[in-house]
Design an enzyme around this catalytic site. Structure first.
Site, PDB file in Angstrom:
ATOM      1  N   ASN A  78      40.846  32.760  35.884  1.00 19.91           N
ATOM      2  CA  ASN A  78      41.244  32.698  34.477  1.00 19.91           C
ATOM      3  C   ASN A  78      40.279  31.867  33.633  1.00 19.91           C
ATOM      4  OD1 ASN A  78      42.127  30.292  35.666  1.00 19.91           O
ATOM      5  ND2 ASN A  78      43.846  30.067  34.241  1.00 19.91           N
ATOM      6  N   ARG A 113      56.004  31.569  39.409  1.00 14.93           N
ATOM      7  CA  ARG A 113      55.966  30.252  40.037  1.00 14.93           C
ATOM      8  C   ARG A 113      56.877  29.254  39.318  1.00 14.93           C
ATOM      9  NH1 ARG A 113      49.855  28.940  39.853  1.00 14.93           N
ATOM     10  NH2 ARG A 113      49.855  30.587  38.284  1.00 14.93           N
ATOM     11  N   ASP A 130      43.159  21.771  36.401  1.00  9.27           N
ATOM     12  CA  ASP A 130      43.522  21.774  37.821  1.00  9.27           C
ATOM     13  C   ASP A 130      42.338  22.172  38.697  1.00  9.27           C
ATOM     14  OD1 ASP A 130      46.197  21.025  37.391  1.00  9.27           O
ATOM     15  OD2 ASP A 130      46.758  23.098  36.946  1.00  9.27           O
ATOM     16  N   ASP A 177      38.633  23.319  32.192  1.00  6.11           N
ATOM     17  CA  ASP A 177      39.852  23.557  32.950  1.00  6.11           C
ATOM     18  C   ASP A 177      40.321  22.202  33.497  1.00  6.11           C
ATOM     19  OD1 ASP A 177      41.804  24.954  34.558  1.00  6.11           O
ATOM     20  OD2 ASP A 177      40.442  24.750  36.256  1.00  6.11           O
TER      21      ASP A 177
END
Length: 298
Positions: free
Chosen positions: A247, A133, A90, A88
């Protein structure tokens, strides 16, 4: 010994008496633990053990720590070096949530960050939340992307993790629910060979408030892990994955070494391995790399 318990602490935080205490606890509660092998002085050590499942040994070690800031990763001794890393981005490879930071330029950072937090905790559907978003930053000039990038910082140990694994023949990839505009730059800066993420749509001047469909989500991350493993003729047991949000759970569960890194509670509770205190070099120590083998930053 059939298994290895890797103990990792912030530099200077792992002392021999503490390691000896964990070894004694494993032996006292039905295990057979051997002599510690130090991977990095006062930072990382391996404890070989048998007669206990990895989950049992981890629970025993955490109990013996009595709150000390030390990470425990237990796994089979065979095949601990991995040849594929899927990470991932972020709050894992970089310290921030890039969409939240980008939203600051549109004056909606607080609103978007709140939605991000709920999504990463698994409280709301990721794809729906991402569309919501991104719609909130419609019309943002493309110059805001560069301004955001200039303030993005790498997570400690990120470059060492990727460059060391790559130097030993592993393929390293980013799989992010963020955006390719950022993953491309992070990949180049850190040394990833490939990157996979959402594509922000624009009109050449400003953002359109949409991403290219389909959204790159939880299932997409798992698909990329399996796809890259197949392309490199690797069993999933030879793969590693790391992430912090809900996620990421599917790919963490499928990888041979799936690590929840400074993760949200729902992720930390579900992952077989987690790093709460160390930096990303903990994934190298978990694979048996010694401090002298770690490739420093470029």
């Amino acid at each position: 010994m059939s298994h290895i318990m890797t103990l990792v602490a912030p530099a200077g935080g792992l002392q021999a008496p503490l390691v000896a205490r964990i070894r004694a606890a494993l032996n006292d509660l039905g295990g057979q633990a051997g002599t510690a092998d130090w991977l990095a002085e006062e930072e990382a050590a391996d404890l070989p053990f048998s007669l206990l499942a990895a989950e049992q040994a981890t629970a025993i070690a955490r109990g013996a720590l009595d709150g000390a800031p030390v990470d425990c990763i237990a796994q089979p001794a065979e095949g601990r070096r991995k040849m594929l890393l899927v990470a991932d981005m972020d709050s894992t490879i970089v310290t921030a949530e890039t969409l939240d930071e980008l939203a600051a330029h549109a004056g909606v950072q607080a609103q978007i960050a709140a939605i991000t937090q709920r999504s990463m905790n698994g409280e709301i559907d990721f794809s729906t939340s991402l569309r919501e978003r991104v719609a909130m930053i419609k019309g943002l000039p493309l110059a805001a992307l560069q301004k955001t990038w200039e303030h993005i910082e790498l997570m400690p140990g990120a470059e060492e993790l990727v460059r060391t694994m790559a130097a030993h023949g592993a393929h390293c990839a980013i799989a992010s629910g963020g955006f390719t505009w950022f993953t491309a730059r992070v990949a180049e800066r850190v040394g990833f060979q490939s990157h996979h993420a959402n594509i922000l749509l624009d009109d050449g001047h400003a953002l359109l408030g949409r991403v290219e469909e389909p959204v790159f989500d939880r299932d997409s991350k798992l698909t990329i892990l399996k796809q890259l493993a197949a392309e490199h003729a690797l069993p999933l047991s030879a793969t590693a994955a790391v992430g912090d949000g809900a996620n990421d759970l599917a790919m963490l569960g499928a990888a041979g070494l799936g690590v929840a890194f400074r993760a949200k509670p729902v992720v930390a509770a579900s992952a077989r391995a987690r790093v709460d205190f160390g930096d990303l070099r903990a994934l190298l120590f978990a694979q048996g790399f010694r401090a002298a083998e770690i490739v420093e930053q470029a």
